[in-house]
Design an enzyme around this catalytic site. Structure first.
Site, PDB file in Angstrom:
ATOM      1  N   PHE A 155       0.939  -1.162  -0.001  1.00 29.83           N
ATOM      2  CA  PHE A 155      -0.114   0.007   0.015  1.00 29.83           C
ATOM      3  C   PHE A 155       0.954   1.267  -0.060  1.00 29.83           C
ATOM      4  O   PHE A 155       1.766   1.333   0.681  1.00 29.83           O
ATOM      5  CB  PHE A 155      -1.059   0.093   1.240  1.00 29.83           C
ATOM      6  N   GLY A 163       3.133  12.180   6.013  1.00 32.04           N
ATOM      7  CA  GLY A 163       3.077  11.049   6.685  1.00 32.04           C
ATOM      8  C   GLY A 163       2.160  11.132   7.739  1.00 32.04           C
ATOM      9  O   GLY A 163       0.968  10.625   7.169  1.00 32.04           O
ATOM     10  N   SER A 164       2.251  11.699   8.937  1.00 33.55           N
ATOM     11  CA  SER A 164       0.891  11.529   9.663  1.00 33.55           C
ATOM     12  C   SER A 164      -0.339  12.650   9.162  1.00 33.55           C
ATOM     13  O   SER A 164      -1.251  12.350   9.176  1.00 33.55           O
ATOM     14  CB  SER A 164       1.355  12.432  11.049  1.00 33.55           C
ATOM     15  N   GLU A 396       2.281   2.966  10.060  1.00 40.33           N
ATOM     16  CA  GLU A 396       0.510   2.871   9.999  1.00 40.33           C
ATOM     17  C   GLU A 396      -0.153   3.769  11.087  1.00 40.33           C
ATOM     18  O   GLU A 396      -1.133   3.601  11.556  1.00 40.33           O
ATOM     19  CB  GLU A 396       0.008   1.441  10.093  1.00 40.33           C
TER      20      GLU A 396
HETATM   21  N1  COS Z   1     -12.961   6.830   7.310  1.00 40.37           N
HETATM   22  C1  COS Z   1     -13.821   7.284   6.437  1.00 40.37           C
HETATM   23  N2  COS Z   1     -13.226   8.946   5.949  1.00 40.37           N
HETATM   24  C2  COS Z   1     -12.601   9.344   6.787  1.00 40.37           C
HETATM   25  C3  COS Z   1     -11.743   8.846   7.802  1.00 40.37           C
HETATM   26  C4  COS Z   1     -12.215   7.479   8.227  1.00 40.37           C
HETATM   27  N3  COS Z   1     -11.527   7.134   9.094  1.00 40.37           N
HETATM   28  N4  COS Z   1     -11.082   9.837   8.380  1.00 40.37           N
HETATM   29  C5  COS Z   1     -11.560  10.898   7.704  1.00 40.37           C
HETATM   30  N5  COS Z   1     -12.248  10.788   6.641  1.00 40.37           N
HETATM   31  C6  COS Z   1     -12.653  11.797   5.904  1.00 40.37           C
HETATM   32  C7  COS Z   1     -13.387  12.982   6.521  1.00 40.37           C
HETATM   33  O1  COS Z   1     -14.700  12.525   6.744  1.00 40.37           O
HETATM   34  C8  COS Z   1     -13.141  13.837   5.529  1.00 40.37           C
HETATM   35  O2  COS Z   1     -14.375  13.900   4.411  1.00 40.37           O
HETATM   36  P1  COS Z   1     -15.004  15.068   4.021  1.00 40.37           P
HETATM   37  O3  COS Z   1     -13.999  15.647   3.150  1.00 40.37           O
HETATM   38  O4  COS Z   1     -15.997  14.677   3.071  1.00 40.37           O
HETATM   39  O5  COS Z   1     -15.360  15.832   4.980  1.00 40.37           O
HETATM   40  C9  COS Z   1     -11.835  13.797   5.008  1.00 40.37           C
HETATM   41  O6  COS Z   1     -11.647  12.186   5.007  1.00 40.37           O
HETATM   42  C10 COS Z   1     -10.916  14.554   5.569  1.00 40.37           C
HETATM   43  O7  COS Z   1     -10.738  14.489   6.943  1.00 40.37           O
HETATM   44  P2  COS Z   1     -10.109  15.233   7.963  1.00 40.37           P
HETATM   45  O8  COS Z   1     -10.484  16.474   7.643  1.00 40.37           O
HETATM   46  O9  COS Z   1     -10.251  14.628   9.420  1.00 40.37           O
HETATM   47  O10 COS Z   1      -8.641  15.096   7.797  1.00 40.37           O
HETATM   48  P3  COS Z   1      -7.291  15.319   8.437  1.00 40.37           P
HETATM   49  O11 COS Z   1      -6.391  15.516   7.097  1.00 40.37           O
HETATM   50  O12 COS Z   1      -7.503  16.250   9.434  1.00 40.37           O
HETATM   51  O13 COS Z   1      -7.140  13.800   8.977  1.00 40.37           O
HETATM   52  C11 COS Z   1      -6.042  12.405  10.608  1.00 40.37           C
HETATM   53  C12 COS Z   1      -6.855  13.506  10.026  1.00 40.37           C
HETATM   54  C13 COS Z   1      -5.066  12.666  11.371  1.00 40.37           C
HETATM   55  C14 COS Z   1      -7.155  11.372  10.991  1.00 40.37           C
HETATM   56  C15 COS Z   1      -5.551  11.692   9.142  1.00 40.37           C
HETATM   57  O14 COS Z   1      -4.720  12.253   8.581  1.00 40.37           O
HETATM   58  C16 COS Z   1      -4.658  10.479   9.686  1.00 40.37           C
HETATM   59  O15 COS Z   1      -5.160   9.341   9.798  1.00 40.37           O
HETATM   60  N6  COS Z   1      -3.428  10.351   9.384  1.00 40.37           N
HETATM   61  C17 COS Z   1      -2.478   9.411   9.742  1.00 40.37           C
HETATM   62  C18 COS Z   1      -2.186   8.751   8.820  1.00 40.37           C
HETATM   63  C19 COS Z   1      -1.176   7.469   8.678  1.00 40.37           C
HETATM   64  O16 COS Z   1      -1.469   6.785   9.392  1.00 40.37           O
HETATM   65  N7  COS Z   1       0.168   7.561   7.881  1.00 40.37           N
HETATM   66  C20 COS Z   1       0.833   6.654   7.921  1.00 40.37           C
HETATM   67  C21 COS Z   1       0.599   5.857   6.704  1.00 40.37           C
HETATM   68  S1  COS Z   1       1.417   4.320   6.981  1.00 40.37           S
HETATM   69  S2  COS Z   1       0.473   3.376   5.582  1.00 40.37           S
END
Ligand code: COS
Length: 418
Positions: A155, A163-164, A396
Protein backbone atom coordinates in the site's frame (compact mmCIF):
# COMPACT_ATOMS: atom_id res chain seq x y z
CA UNK A 1 -9.93 -32.69 9.34
CA UNK A 2 -12.78 -34.43 7.55
CA UNK A 3 -15.29 -32.37 9.47
CA UNK A 4 -13.70 -29.15 8.30
CA UNK A 5 -14.11 -30.33 4.74
CA UNK A 6 -17.80 -30.79 5.30
CA UNK A 7 -18.17 -27.28 6.57
CA UNK A 8 -16.18 -25.71 3.75
CA UNK A 9 -16.62 -27.79 0.63
CA UNK A 10 -15.10 -25.21 -1.73
CA UNK A 11 -11.84 -24.93 0.11
CA UNK A 12 -8.70 -26.17 -1.63
CA UNK A 13 -7.34 -29.20 0.21
CA UNK A 14 -3.95 -27.75 0.86
CA UNK A 15 -4.67 -25.63 3.94
CA UNK A 16 -4.50 -28.45 6.41
CA UNK A 17 -2.08 -30.73 4.62
CA UNK A 18 0.93 -29.08 6.14
CA UNK A 19 -0.39 -29.34 9.65
CA UNK A 20 -0.64 -33.11 9.44
CA UNK A 21 3.04 -33.56 8.87
CA UNK A 22 5.18 -34.28 11.91
CA UNK A 23 4.26 -34.16 15.52
CA UNK A 24 3.39 -31.33 17.82
CA UNK A 25 5.40 -32.68 20.70
CA UNK A 26 8.55 -31.14 19.22
CA UNK A 27 7.15 -27.62 19.26
CA UNK A 28 8.57 -25.14 21.74
CA UNK A 29 6.66 -24.77 24.95
CA UNK A 30 4.83 -21.53 25.49
CA UNK A 31 3.36 -19.83 28.47
CA UNK A 32 -0.22 -20.84 29.11
CA UNK A 33 -2.63 -18.38 27.56
CA UNK A 34 -6.19 -17.48 28.43
CA UNK A 35 -9.00 -19.40 26.80
CA UNK A 36 -10.39 -17.07 24.16
CA UNK A 37 -13.06 -19.55 23.05
CA UNK A 38 -11.65 -20.09 19.58
CA UNK A 39 -13.66 -22.30 17.25
CA UNK A 40 -12.06 -25.56 16.13
CA UNK A 41 -11.31 -23.98 12.79
CA UNK A 42 -9.66 -20.94 14.39
CA UNK A 43 -7.54 -23.28 16.51
CA UNK A 44 -6.44 -25.09 13.34
CA UNK A 45 -5.49 -21.84 11.64
CA UNK A 46 -3.59 -20.72 14.73
CA UNK A 47 -1.82 -24.07 15.07
CA UNK A 48 -0.78 -24.08 11.44
CA UNK A 49 0.69 -20.58 11.72
CA UNK A 50 2.42 -21.56 14.94
CA UNK A 51 3.93 -24.64 13.36
CA UNK A 52 5.27 -22.67 10.40
CA UNK A 53 6.63 -20.00 12.75
CA UNK A 54 8.40 -22.49 14.98
CA UNK A 55 9.77 -24.70 12.24
CA UNK A 56 10.57 -22.16 9.54
CA UNK A 57 11.08 -18.79 11.25
CA UNK A 58 12.66 -19.57 14.61
CA UNK A 59 15.75 -21.35 13.24
CA UNK A 60 16.70 -18.56 10.82
CA UNK A 61 15.32 -15.32 12.27
CA UNK A 62 18.70 -14.06 13.54
CA UNK A 63 20.32 -14.80 10.18
CA UNK A 64 17.53 -13.08 8.24
CA UNK A 65 17.95 -10.04 10.49
CA UNK A 66 21.73 -9.98 10.22
CA UNK A 67 21.71 -10.34 6.42
CA UNK A 68 18.65 -8.09 6.00
CA UNK A 69 17.31 -10.88 3.80
CA UNK A 70 13.71 -10.85 2.60
CA UNK A 71 11.89 -13.98 3.90
CA UNK A 72 10.54 -15.02 0.51
CA UNK A 73 10.65 -18.77 1.26
CA UNK A 74 8.60 -18.39 4.41
CA UNK A 75 6.07 -16.23 2.61
CA UNK A 76 5.88 -18.87 -0.12
CA UNK A 77 5.01 -21.48 2.51
CA UNK A 78 2.30 -19.19 3.91
CA UNK A 79 1.00 -18.92 0.34
CA UNK A 80 1.18 -22.67 -0.35
CA UNK A 81 -0.66 -23.60 2.83
CA UNK A 82 -3.46 -21.17 2.05
CA UNK A 83 -2.78 -18.86 5.00
CA UNK A 84 -2.15 -15.91 2.66
CA UNK A 85 -5.78 -16.01 1.60
CA UNK A 86 -7.48 -16.42 4.95
CA UNK A 87 -9.29 -13.04 4.82
CA UNK A 88 -10.04 -13.21 1.07
CA UNK A 89 -13.48 -14.42 -0.01
CA UNK A 90 -13.75 -18.05 -1.16
CA UNK A 91 -14.86 -17.00 -4.66
CA UNK A 92 -11.45 -15.35 -5.13
CA UNK A 93 -9.49 -18.35 -3.87
CA UNK A 94 -9.37 -17.46 -0.17
CA UNK A 95 -11.08 -18.79 2.95
CA UNK A 96 -13.55 -16.02 3.54
CA UNK A 97 -12.53 -15.35 7.12
CA UNK A 98 -12.02 -12.03 8.87
CA UNK A 99 -9.58 -9.76 10.61
CA UNK A 100 -9.69 -11.98 13.69
CA UNK A 101 -8.32 -15.01 11.85
CA UNK A 102 -5.76 -12.79 10.13
CA UNK A 103 -4.68 -11.60 13.59
CA UNK A 104 -4.34 -15.18 14.87
CA UNK A 105 -1.82 -15.86 12.11
CA UNK A 106 0.13 -12.61 12.49
CA UNK A 107 0.44 -13.16 16.24
CA UNK A 108 2.15 -16.51 15.77
CA UNK A 109 4.55 -15.18 13.12
CA UNK A 110 5.42 -12.13 15.19
CA UNK A 111 6.14 -14.24 18.24
CA UNK A 112 9.36 -15.23 16.47
CA UNK A 113 9.98 -12.47 13.93
CA UNK A 114 8.12 -9.22 13.42
CA UNK A 115 9.87 -8.68 10.08
CA UNK A 116 8.26 -11.83 8.68
CA UNK A 117 4.95 -10.92 10.31
CA UNK A 118 4.83 -7.45 8.76
CA UNK A 119 5.81 -8.75 5.32
CA UNK A 120 2.82 -11.08 5.56
CA UNK A 121 0.50 -8.47 7.10
CA UNK A 122 1.33 -5.83 4.47
CA UNK A 123 -0.52 -8.01 1.97
CA UNK A 124 -3.70 -7.21 3.86
CA UNK A 125 -2.93 -3.51 3.83
CA UNK A 126 -2.44 -3.74 0.06
CA UNK A 127 -5.53 -5.84 -0.58
CA UNK A 128 -8.17 -4.48 1.77
CA UNK A 129 -8.76 -1.43 -0.48
CA UNK A 130 -9.53 -3.85 -3.33
CA UNK A 131 -11.69 -6.04 -1.06
CA UNK A 132 -13.63 -3.00 0.19
CA UNK A 133 -13.78 -0.79 -2.92
CA UNK A 134 -12.80 -2.91 -5.91
CA UNK A 135 -15.26 -3.79 -8.67
CA UNK A 136 -15.85 -7.42 -9.64
CA UNK A 137 -13.22 -7.40 -12.39
CA UNK A 138 -10.56 -5.92 -10.13
CA UNK A 139 -11.31 -8.45 -7.41
CA UNK A 140 -11.21 -11.36 -9.86
CA UNK A 141 -7.94 -10.16 -11.34
CA UNK A 142 -5.97 -9.27 -8.21
CA UNK A 143 -7.23 -11.13 -5.12
CA UNK A 144 -6.43 -14.67 -6.37
CA UNK A 145 -2.84 -13.61 -7.08
CA UNK A 146 -2.24 -13.37 -3.33
CA UNK A 147 -4.72 -16.07 -2.25
CA UNK A 148 -3.42 -18.77 -4.55
CA UNK A 149 -0.34 -17.62 -6.47
CA UNK A 150 2.02 -16.54 -3.70
CA UNK A 151 2.17 -12.96 -4.97
CA UNK A 152 2.53 -10.11 -2.48
CA UNK A 153 0.75 -6.77 -2.17
CA UNK A 154 1.61 -3.34 -0.76
CA UNK A 155 0.00 0.00 0.00
CA UNK A 156 1.47 3.38 -1.03
CA UNK A 157 0.25 6.42 0.88
CA UNK A 158 3.23 7.97 2.72
CA UNK A 159 5.46 10.47 0.92
CA UNK A 160 8.62 12.35 1.91
CA UNK A 161 6.46 15.29 3.07
CA UNK A 162 3.23 13.49 3.94
CA UNK A 163 3.27 11.00 6.82
CA UNK A 164 0.93 11.81 9.71
CA UNK A 165 -0.60 14.51 7.51
CA UNK A 166 -1.76 12.01 4.92
CA UNK A 167 -3.87 14.67 3.24
CA UNK A 168 -0.67 16.48 2.22
CA UNK A 169 0.33 14.00 -0.51
CA UNK A 170 1.79 15.48 -3.71
CA UNK A 171 1.82 12.51 -6.13
CA UNK A 172 -0.41 13.35 -9.08
CA UNK A 173 -2.48 11.27 -11.49
CA UNK A 174 -3.58 13.05 -14.67
CA UNK A 175 -6.22 11.53 -16.91
CA UNK A 176 -5.03 11.14 -20.49
CA UNK A 177 -7.53 9.29 -22.67
CA UNK A 178 -7.75 5.68 -21.50
CA UNK A 179 -4.96 6.13 -19.00
CA UNK A 180 -3.83 8.06 -15.96
CA UNK A 181 -0.27 9.35 -15.86
CA UNK A 182 1.24 9.19 -12.36
CA UNK A 183 4.14 11.33 -11.17
CA UNK A 184 5.63 11.48 -7.69
CA UNK A 185 7.31 9.38 -5.00
CA UNK A 186 5.97 7.23 -2.20
CA UNK A 187 8.25 6.58 0.75
CA UNK A 188 8.90 3.74 3.25
CA UNK A 189 6.62 1.27 1.54
CA UNK A 190 6.57 -2.17 3.18
CA UNK A 191 7.02 -4.97 0.59
CA UNK A 192 8.32 -2.33 -1.85
CA UNK A 193 10.01 -4.07 -4.78
CA UNK A 194 8.87 -7.50 -3.55
CA UNK A 195 5.13 -7.06 -4.11
CA UNK A 196 3.43 -7.58 -7.46
CA UNK A 197 0.36 -5.43 -6.60
CA UNK A 198 0.38 -1.88 -5.21
CA UNK A 199 -2.54 0.28 -4.19
CA UNK A 200 -1.39 3.88 -4.48
CA UNK A 201 -3.07 7.15 -3.50
CA UNK A 202 -2.53 10.11 -5.85
CA UNK A 203 -4.14 13.49 -6.52
CA UNK A 204 -6.42 13.61 -9.55
CA UNK A 205 -7.43 17.16 -8.61
CA UNK A 206 -4.69 19.01 -6.78
CA UNK A 207 -6.87 22.05 -6.12
CA UNK A 208 -9.19 20.01 -3.87
CA UNK A 209 -6.44 18.71 -1.51
CA UNK A 210 -7.40 15.41 0.20
CA UNK A 211 -10.82 15.56 -1.47
CA UNK A 212 -9.04 15.45 -4.83
CA UNK A 213 -7.20 12.19 -4.05
CA UNK A 214 -7.93 8.91 -5.83
CA UNK A 215 -6.78 5.31 -5.36
CA UNK A 216 -5.15 3.22 -8.11
CA UNK A 217 -4.06 -0.38 -8.48
CA UNK A 218 -0.56 -0.64 -9.92
CA UNK A 219 1.41 -3.66 -10.99
CA UNK A 220 5.14 -4.13 -10.70
CA UNK A 221 6.61 -3.69 -14.17
CA UNK A 222 4.23 -0.99 -15.34
CA UNK A 223 5.91 1.59 -17.56
CA UNK A 224 7.40 4.44 -15.50
CA UNK A 225 7.12 2.59 -12.17
CA UNK A 226 10.44 1.90 -10.39
CA UNK A 227 11.71 1.41 -6.84
CA UNK A 228 14.21 3.27 -4.70
CA UNK A 229 16.96 1.56 -2.69
CA UNK A 230 16.07 -0.88 0.09
CA UNK A 231 16.13 1.14 3.32
CA UNK A 232 18.55 0.20 6.11
CA UNK A 233 16.47 0.05 9.26
CA UNK A 234 16.94 -0.22 13.03
CA UNK A 235 14.61 -3.21 13.29
CA UNK A 236 12.38 -5.49 11.19
CA UNK A 237 15.47 -5.67 9.02
CA UNK A 238 14.42 -8.70 6.99
CA UNK A 239 11.40 -6.84 5.65
CA UNK A 240 11.66 -4.79 2.48
CA UNK A 241 11.09 -1.03 2.71
CA UNK A 242 11.59 1.06 -0.42
CA UNK A 243 10.25 4.12 -2.14
CA UNK A 244 7.95 3.81 -5.15
CA UNK A 245 8.91 6.16 -7.97
CA UNK A 246 6.44 7.22 -10.65
CA UNK A 247 7.84 9.01 -13.71
CA UNK A 248 5.06 9.41 -16.24
CA UNK A 249 3.81 6.04 -15.08
CA UNK A 250 1.01 4.84 -17.34
CA UNK A 251 -1.95 3.28 -15.49
CA UNK A 252 -5.04 2.06 -17.38
CA UNK A 253 -8.23 3.83 -16.34
CA UNK A 254 -9.70 0.44 -15.34
CA UNK A 255 -7.23 0.49 -12.44
CA UNK A 256 -8.91 3.41 -10.73
CA UNK A 257 -10.19 2.00 -7.43
CA UNK A 258 -13.60 3.35 -6.49
CA UNK A 259 -14.32 6.83 -7.72
CA UNK A 260 -12.14 9.84 -8.44
CA UNK A 261 -11.94 11.98 -5.30
CA UNK A 262 -12.52 9.03 -2.94
CA UNK A 263 -8.83 8.21 -2.44
CA UNK A 264 -8.42 9.78 0.99
CA UNK A 265 -11.48 7.96 2.27
CA UNK A 266 -10.15 4.69 0.79
CA UNK A 267 -6.85 5.29 2.59
CA UNK A 268 -8.49 6.11 5.93
CA UNK A 269 -10.87 3.14 5.76
CA UNK A 270 -7.94 0.93 4.87
CA UNK A 271 -5.96 2.11 7.88
CA UNK A 272 -9.04 1.61 10.06
CA UNK A 273 -9.23 -1.96 8.81
CA UNK A 274 -5.58 -2.80 9.20
CA UNK A 275 -4.56 -1.28 12.53
CA UNK A 276 -5.49 -4.39 14.56
CA UNK A 277 -2.93 -6.19 12.39
CA UNK A 278 -0.25 -3.90 13.83
CA UNK A 279 -1.60 -4.31 17.36
CA UNK A 280 -1.38 -8.07 17.06
CA UNK A 281 2.22 -7.89 15.77
CA UNK A 282 2.93 -6.18 19.07
CA UNK A 283 1.10 -8.89 21.03
CA UNK A 284 3.07 -11.67 19.31
CA UNK A 285 6.34 -9.84 19.81
CA UNK A 286 5.62 -9.17 23.50
CA UNK A 287 4.64 -12.82 23.97
CA UNK A 288 7.90 -13.94 22.37
CA UNK A 289 9.92 -11.59 24.60
CA UNK A 290 8.05 -12.76 27.70
CA UNK A 291 8.67 -16.43 26.90
CA UNK A 292 12.37 -15.82 26.30
CA UNK A 293 12.57 -13.89 29.57
CA UNK A 294 10.87 -16.52 31.71
CA UNK A 295 13.02 -19.25 30.19
CA UNK A 296 16.19 -17.26 30.82
CA UNK A 297 15.21 -16.21 34.35
CA UNK A 298 14.72 -19.88 35.23
CA UNK A 299 18.14 -20.83 33.85
CA UNK A 300 20.29 -17.89 34.92
CA UNK A 301 21.76 -18.25 38.40
CA UNK A 302 23.04 -15.42 40.62
CA UNK A 303 23.70 -15.54 44.37
CA UNK A 304 23.28 -19.31 44.09
CA UNK A 305 19.68 -19.24 42.82
CA UNK A 306 17.83 -18.89 39.54
CA UNK A 307 17.06 -15.19 39.14
CA UNK A 308 13.34 -15.95 38.79
CA UNK A 309 13.32 -16.68 42.52
CA UNK A 310 14.07 -12.99 43.25
CA UNK A 311 11.06 -10.77 43.74
CA UNK A 312 12.60 -7.95 41.68
CA UNK A 313 12.65 -10.22 38.62
CA UNK A 314 9.28 -11.82 39.40
CA UNK A 315 7.62 -8.41 39.46
CA UNK A 316 9.13 -7.44 36.14
CA UNK A 317 7.89 -10.71 34.60
CA UNK A 318 4.49 -10.36 36.24
CA UNK A 319 3.93 -6.93 34.69
CA UNK A 320 5.18 -8.14 31.31
CA UNK A 321 2.76 -11.09 31.39
CA UNK A 322 -0.20 -9.03 32.59
CA UNK A 323 0.32 -6.27 30.04
CA UNK A 324 0.78 -8.75 27.19
CA UNK A 325 -2.43 -10.57 28.10
CA UNK A 326 -4.30 -7.26 28.37
CA UNK A 327 -3.05 -6.26 24.92
CA UNK A 328 -4.10 -9.62 23.49
CA UNK A 329 -7.58 -9.40 25.03
CA UNK A 330 -7.99 -5.90 23.58
CA UNK A 331 -6.94 -6.81 20.03
CA UNK A 332 -8.95 -10.04 20.01
CA UNK A 333 -12.13 -8.35 21.16
CA UNK A 334 -11.74 -5.38 18.78
CA UNK A 335 -10.92 -7.64 15.82
CA UNK A 336 -13.99 -9.75 16.58
CA UNK A 337 -16.09 -6.61 16.85
CA UNK A 338 -14.73 -5.26 13.56
CA UNK A 339 -15.63 -8.53 11.86
CA UNK A 340 -19.28 -7.74 12.56
CA UNK A 341 -18.82 -4.80 10.13
CA UNK A 342 -19.89 -1.91 12.35
CA UNK A 343 -20.10 1.48 10.66
CA UNK A 344 -17.42 3.59 12.30
CA UNK A 345 -14.38 1.78 13.65
CA UNK A 346 -11.71 4.51 13.71
CA UNK A 347 -11.69 4.82 17.50
CA UNK A 348 -11.49 1.12 18.36
CA UNK A 349 -9.12 0.43 15.49
CA UNK A 350 -6.70 3.05 16.86
CA UNK A 351 -7.11 1.61 20.36
CA UNK A 352 -6.17 -1.82 19.04
CA UNK A 353 -2.91 -0.34 17.77
CA UNK A 354 -1.84 2.15 20.40
CA UNK A 355 -2.03 0.10 23.59
CA UNK A 356 -0.42 -3.14 22.35
CA UNK A 357 2.43 -1.32 20.58
CA UNK A 358 3.29 0.80 23.64
CA UNK A 359 3.08 -2.44 25.61
CA UNK A 360 5.45 -4.26 23.24
CA UNK A 361 8.01 -1.46 23.56
CA UNK A 362 7.85 -1.72 27.35
CA UNK A 363 7.82 -5.52 27.48
CA UNK A 364 10.76 -5.91 25.10
CA UNK A 365 12.75 -3.24 26.98
CA UNK A 366 12.06 -5.10 30.23
CA UNK A 367 13.04 -8.36 28.54
CA UNK A 368 16.47 -6.87 27.81
CA UNK A 369 16.60 -5.85 31.49
CA UNK A 370 15.86 -9.41 32.64
CA UNK A 371 18.70 -10.67 30.45
CA UNK A 372 21.02 -7.94 31.80
CA UNK A 373 24.29 -7.56 29.88
CA UNK A 374 23.50 -10.62 27.77
CA UNK A 375 20.26 -8.98 26.65
CA UNK A 376 22.27 -6.21 25.02
CA UNK A 377 24.22 -8.72 22.94
CA UNK A 378 23.11 -9.80 19.49
CA UNK A 379 23.56 -13.48 20.41
CA UNK A 380 20.34 -13.29 22.42
CA UNK A 381 16.98 -12.77 20.74
CA UNK A 382 15.65 -9.99 22.98
CA UNK A 383 18.06 -7.43 21.48
CA UNK A 384 16.37 -7.84 18.09
CA UNK A 385 12.93 -7.84 19.71
CA UNK A 386 13.52 -4.46 21.33
CA UNK A 387 14.72 -3.01 18.00
CA UNK A 388 11.71 -4.51 16.22
CA UNK A 389 9.28 -3.10 18.79
CA UNK A 390 10.12 0.54 18.08
CA UNK A 391 8.65 0.65 14.59
CA UNK A 392 5.30 -0.58 15.90
CA UNK A 393 4.83 2.74 17.69
CA UNK A 394 5.55 4.56 14.43
CA UNK A 395 4.24 2.84 11.31
CA UNK A 396 0.67 2.85 10.03
CA UNK A 397 0.07 6.02 12.00
CA UNK A 398 2.26 7.09 14.91
CA UNK A 399 0.86 6.45 18.37
CA UNK A 400 0.40 10.20 18.72
CA UNK A 401 -1.90 10.12 15.67
CA UNK A 402 -3.79 7.14 17.14
CA UNK A 403 -4.46 9.16 20.30
CA UNK A 404 -5.61 12.08 18.13
CA UNK A 405 -8.05 9.80 16.29
CA UNK A 406 -9.38 8.42 19.60
CA UNK A 407 -9.66 11.93 21.10
CA UNK A 408 -11.51 13.31 18.07
CA UNK A 409 -13.92 10.37 18.16
CA UNK A 410 -14.62 10.85 21.88
CA UNK A 411 -15.44 14.50 21.29
CA UNK A 412 -17.72 13.62 18.37
CA UNK A 413 -19.49 10.80 20.22
CA UNK A 414 -20.14 12.93 23.28
CA UNK A 415 -21.54 15.78 21.16
CA UNK A 416 -23.85 13.33 19.38
CA UNK A 417 -25.17 11.31 22.26
CA UNK A 418 -25.64 13.65 25.17
N1 COS B 1 -12.98 6.90 7.34
C1 COS B 1 -13.61 7.52 6.32
N2 COS B 1 -13.43 8.82 6.02
C2 COS B 1 -12.57 9.50 6.79
C3 COS B 1 -11.88 8.92 7.86
C4 COS B 1 -12.13 7.56 8.13
N3 COS B 1 -11.51 6.93 9.12
N4 COS B 1 -11.10 9.86 8.43
C5 COS B 1 -11.30 10.99 7.74
N5 COS B 1 -12.19 10.77 6.75
C6 COS B 1 -12.71 11.75 5.79
C7 COS B 1 -13.40 12.87 6.53
O1 COS B 1 -14.73 12.55 6.79
C8 COS B 1 -13.26 13.99 5.54
O2 COS B 1 -14.23 13.82 4.54
P1 COS B 1 -14.97 15.08 3.89
O3 COS B 1 -13.90 15.74 3.06
O4 COS B 1 -16.05 14.50 3.04
O5 COS B 1 -15.44 15.94 5.02
C9 COS B 1 -11.91 13.74 4.90
O6 COS B 1 -11.63 12.33 5.09
C10 COS B 1 -10.82 14.56 5.55
O7 COS B 1 -10.86 14.29 6.94
P2 COS B 1 -10.14 15.20 8.02
O8 COS B 1 -10.46 16.63 7.76
O9 COS B 1 -10.39 14.63 9.38
O10 COS B 1 -8.63 14.97 7.58
P3 COS B 1 -7.30 15.30 8.30
O11 COS B 1 -6.30 15.56 7.26
O12 COS B 1 -7.50 16.30 9.38
O13 COS B 1 -6.99 13.83 8.90
C11 COS B 1 -6.09 12.28 10.47
C12 COS B 1 -6.82 13.59 10.16
C13 COS B 1 -5.03 12.56 11.49
C14 COS B 1 -7.12 11.31 11.04
C15 COS B 1 -5.49 11.62 9.21
O14 COS B 1 -4.66 12.51 8.53
C16 COS B 1 -4.67 10.39 9.57
O15 COS B 1 -5.21 9.33 9.89
N6 COS B 1 -3.35 10.51 9.53
C17 COS B 1 -2.47 9.40 9.78
C18 COS B 1 -2.09 8.79 8.52
C19 COS B 1 -1.20 7.63 8.73
O16 COS B 1 -1.55 6.68 9.40
N7 COS B 1 -0.01 7.71 8.10
C20 COS B 1 0.88 6.62 8.07
C21 COS B 1 0.56 5.83 6.86
S1 COS B 1 1.34 4.32 6.92
S2 COS B 1 0.43 3.34 5.53
Amino acid sequence: MELLWLYYPNRPKKLFQYINQGSYTKLTRGIKKMNYFLTEEQKEIQALARKIAEEKILPIRAELDEKEEFPREILNILGETGLSGVYIAEEYGGFGKGIFELCLIIEQLSRFCTAVAVSYAANGLGLYPIIMFGNEEQKKKYLPLVATEKKLAAFGLTEPDAGSDAGGIQTTAKRNGDHYILNGTKQWITNGGEAAIYVVIALTDRSRGPRGASAFILEKGMEGFTFGKKEKKMGIRASSTTSLIFEDCVVPKENLLGKEGHGFMVAMKNLDKSRPAIGIQAVGLAQGALEESVKYARERHQFGKPIISFQAVQHLLADMATQTEAARALVYSIARYMDTNPKDVSKVSSMSKVFPTDTAMKVTTDAVQVFGGYGYMREYPVEKMMRDAKILQIYEGTNQIQRTVIGLALNKEYARKY
